[in-house]
Scaffold this motif. Structure first.
Motif, PDB file in Angstrom:
ATOM      1  N   PRO A 217      37.658   9.378 129.194  1.00 18.45           N
ATOM      2  CA  PRO A 217      39.020   9.574 128.888  1.00 18.45           C
ATOM      3  C   PRO A 217      39.570   8.582 128.031  1.00 18.45           C
ATOM      4  O   PRO A 217      39.102   7.615 127.518  1.00 18.45           O
ATOM      5  N   ASP A 218      40.392   8.962 127.126  1.00 17.47           N
ATOM      6  CA  ASP A 218      41.117   8.443 126.146  1.00 17.47           C
ATOM      7  C   ASP A 218      40.359   8.447 124.969  1.00 17.47           C
ATOM      8  O   ASP A 218      40.724   9.061 123.970  1.00 17.47           O
ATOM      9  N   PHE A 219      39.626   7.450 124.743  1.00 18.23           N
ATOM     10  CA  PHE A 219      38.813   7.189 123.932  1.00 18.23           C
ATOM     11  C   PHE A 219      37.373   7.581 124.277  1.00 18.23           C
ATOM     12  O   PHE A 219      36.578   6.684 124.580  1.00 18.23           O
ATOM     13  N   ASN A 220      36.801   8.849 123.793  1.00 20.58           N
ATOM     14  CA  ASN A 220      35.586   9.467 124.245  1.00 20.58           C
ATOM     15  C   ASN A 220      34.524   9.124 123.261  1.00 20.58           C
ATOM     16  O   ASN A 220      34.557   8.180 122.272  1.00 20.58           O
ATOM     17  N   GLY A 221      33.418   9.521 123.695  1.00 21.25           N
ATOM     18  CA  GLY A 221      32.110   9.178 122.753  1.00 21.25           C
ATOM     19  C   GLY A 221      32.400   9.769 121.462  1.00 21.25           C
ATOM     20  O   GLY A 221      31.670   9.177 120.642  1.00 21.25           O
ATOM     21  N   TRP A 222      32.813  11.066 121.184  1.00 24.48           N
ATOM     22  CA  TRP A 222      33.270  11.497 119.868  1.00 24.48           C
ATOM     23  C   TRP A 222      34.100  10.509 119.120  1.00 24.48           C
ATOM     24  O   TRP A 222      33.761  10.417 117.895  1.00 24.48           O
ATOM     25  N   ASP A 223      34.891  10.051 119.575  1.00 26.92           N
ATOM     26  CA  ASP A 223      35.945   8.983 119.084  1.00 26.92           C
ATOM     27  C   ASP A 223      35.041   7.752 118.306  1.00 26.92           C
ATOM     28  O   ASP A 223      35.298   7.173 117.416  1.00 26.92           O
ATOM     29  N   PHE A 224      34.285   7.244 119.420  1.00 26.50           N
ATOM     30  CA  PHE A 224      33.419   6.100 119.064  1.00 26.50           C
ATOM     31  C   PHE A 224      32.310   6.535 117.895  1.00 26.50           C
ATOM     32  O   PHE A 224      32.233   5.754 116.952  1.00 26.50           O
ATOM     33  N   LEU A 225      31.874   7.738 118.020  1.00 28.93           N
ATOM     34  CA  LEU A 225      30.811   8.237 116.921  1.00 28.93           C
ATOM     35  C   LEU A 225      31.618   8.276 115.726  1.00 28.93           C
ATOM     36  O   LEU A 225      31.099   7.671 114.539  1.00 28.93           O
ATOM     37  N   GLN A 226      32.903   8.609 115.557  1.00 28.46           N
ATOM     38  CA  GLN A 226      33.654   8.774 114.389  1.00 28.46           C
ATOM     39  C   GLN A 226      34.044   7.408 113.708  1.00 28.46           C
ATOM     40  O   GLN A 226      33.830   7.026 112.731  1.00 28.46           O
ATOM     41  N   HIS A 227      34.290   6.373 114.660  1.00 28.47           N
ATOM     42  CA  HIS A 227      34.680   4.995 114.091  1.00 28.47           C
ATOM     43  C   HIS A 227      33.217   4.413 113.793  1.00 28.47           C
ATOM     44  O   HIS A 227      33.555   3.506 112.584  1.00 28.47           O
ATOM     45  N   LEU A 228      32.539   4.351 114.501  1.00 30.31           N
ATOM     46  CA  LEU A 228      31.274   3.745 114.285  1.00 30.31           C
ATOM     47  C   LEU A 228      30.530   4.260 112.942  1.00 30.31           C
ATOM     48  O   LEU A 228      29.965   3.455 112.174  1.00 30.31           O
ATOM     49  N   GLU A 229      30.826   5.481 112.450  1.00 30.31           N
ATOM     50  CA  GLU A 229      30.410   6.054 111.310  1.00 30.31           C
ATOM     51  C   GLU A 229      30.967   5.053 110.043  1.00 30.31           C
ATOM     52  O   GLU A 229      30.195   5.039 109.043  1.00 30.31           O
ATOM     53  N   SER A 230      32.208   4.790 110.122  1.00 26.93           N
ATOM     54  CA  SER A 230      32.791   4.041 109.132  1.00 26.93           C
ATOM     55  C   SER A 230      32.257   2.584 109.059  1.00 26.93           C
ATOM     56  O   SER A 230      32.596   2.046 107.914  1.00 26.93           O
ATOM     57  N   VAL A 231      31.593   2.048 109.877  1.00 23.72           N
ATOM     58  CA  VAL A 231      31.141   0.684 109.807  1.00 23.72           C
ATOM     59  C   VAL A 231      29.660   0.439 109.938  1.00 23.72           C
ATOM     60  O   VAL A 231      29.172  -0.391 109.857  1.00 23.72           O
ATOM     61  N   TYR A 232      28.866   1.527 110.164  1.00 22.29           N
ATOM     62  CA  TYR A 232      27.702   1.380 110.544  1.00 22.29           C
ATOM     63  C   TYR A 232      26.896   0.961 109.558  1.00 22.29           C
ATOM     64  O   TYR A 232      25.911   0.006 109.702  1.00 22.29           O
ATOM     65  N   THR A 233      27.134   1.177 108.110  1.00 20.79           N
ATOM     66  CA  THR A 233      26.323   0.676 106.971  1.00 20.79           C
ATOM     67  C   THR A 233      26.693  -0.888 106.721  1.00 20.79           C
ATOM     68  O   THR A 233      25.861  -1.427 106.092  1.00 20.79           O
ATOM     69  N   GLN A 234      27.567  -1.456 107.554  1.00 23.53           N
ATOM     70  CA  GLN A 234      27.926  -2.812 107.361  1.00 23.53           C
ATOM     71  C   GLN A 234      26.936  -3.651 108.238  1.00 23.53           C
ATOM     72  O   GLN A 234      26.586  -4.882 108.233  1.00 23.53           O
ATOM     73  N   PHE A 235      26.347  -3.160 109.224  1.00 17.47           N
ATOM     74  CA  PHE A 235      25.266  -3.794 110.176  1.00 17.47           C
ATOM     75  C   PHE A 235      24.053  -4.267 109.415  1.00 17.47           C
ATOM     76  O   PHE A 235      23.574  -3.753 108.606  1.00 17.47           O
ATOM     77  N   LYS A 236      23.797  -5.667 109.680  1.00 19.30           N
ATOM     78  CA  LYS A 236      22.741  -6.251 109.135  1.00 19.30           C
ATOM     79  C   LYS A 236      21.101  -5.622 109.709  1.00 19.30           C
ATOM     80  O   LYS A 236      20.205  -6.134 109.055  1.00 19.30           O
ATOM     81  N   LYS A 237      21.270  -4.930 110.628  1.00 18.98           N
ATOM     82  CA  LYS A 237      20.080  -4.455 111.184  1.00 18.98           C
ATOM     83  C   LYS A 237      20.296  -2.883 111.742  1.00 18.98           C
ATOM     84  O   LYS A 237      21.475  -2.444 111.904  1.00 18.98           O
ATOM     85  N   PRO A 238      19.204  -1.873 111.918  1.00 17.25           N
ATOM     86  CA  PRO A 238      19.642  -0.886 112.309  1.00 17.25           C
ATOM     87  C   PRO A 238      19.982  -0.749 113.950  1.00 17.25           C
ATOM     88  O   PRO A 238      19.591  -1.752 114.737  1.00 17.25           O
ATOM     89  N   VAL A 239      20.994  -0.041 114.407  1.00 14.57           N
ATOM     90  CA  VAL A 239      21.204   0.330 115.721  1.00 14.57           C
ATOM     91  C   VAL A 239      20.942   1.687 116.096  1.00 14.57           C
ATOM     92  O   VAL A 239      21.465   2.605 115.409  1.00 14.57           O
ATOM     93  N   TYR A 240      20.194   1.990 117.017  1.00 18.91           N
ATOM     94  CA  TYR A 240      19.912   3.221 117.290  1.00 18.91           C
ATOM     95  C   TYR A 240      20.853   3.854 118.563  1.00 18.91           C
ATOM     96  O   TYR A 240      20.887   3.099 119.753  1.00 18.91           O
TER      97      TYR A 240
END
Length: 146
Positions: free
Chosen positions: A77-100
């Motif tokens: 509800p409210d903030f679903n997995g698709w919302d999470f993926l969309q937001h994660l996409e904008s910060v994913y390249t900033q991680f110092k290691k891969p996240v699977y």
């Protein structure tokens, strides 16, 4: 729900998993499977995807707190997995290691699987319920690189 065990290592290795699912029963099943097969003993559980996203984007030392594996439910509800993926996409390249990221869903809609694969950081789409052989494969794949 947040547990500080995200930052601790275990005798089995330092592979850290974060599970994001609004269903407490899914968390319980996952915990019991992990205990039984001695896998991901330092898993952290979130019932709200925003909490995990906030942790990933607000920590000073993200390498310490960033999980190696994220198990993500789509239907929340409210903030679903698709919302999470969309937001994660904008910060994913900033991680110092891969996240699977593994999408973990009860959806049988092929469009959901196709949509999830459009995110380059999504490793796979896993159908619920979690099966021991899938859990073991995930752990063995990522414990060796963590």
């Amino acid at each position: 729900m947040y547990s500080s065990s995200l930052v601790k290592n275990t005798p089995q290795g330092n592979c850290r998993l974060a599970m994001i699912d609004d269903n407490p029963m899914e968390h319980l099943i996952f915990k019991k499977l992990c205990e039984r097969y001695q896998l991901f003993s330092n898993a952290t559980h979130f019932s709200d995807a925003r909490m995990m996203l906030n942790l990933l984007t607000q920590e000073d030392d993200t390498e310490v707190c960033t999980p190696d594996v994220i198990l993500l439910d789509l239907q929340m509800p409210d903030f679903n997995g698709w919302d999470f993926l969309q937001h994660l996409e904008s910060v994913y390249t900033q991680f110092k290691k891969p996240v699977y990221v593994y999408v973990f869903s009860s959806s049988i809609d092929p469009a959901d699987k196709a949509r999830s694969s459009s995110y380059s950081f999504v490793t796979d789409f896993i159908s619920k319920p979690m099966r021991p052989e899938i859990l073991r494969m995930m752990y063995e794949k990522h414990a060796n690189v963590a």
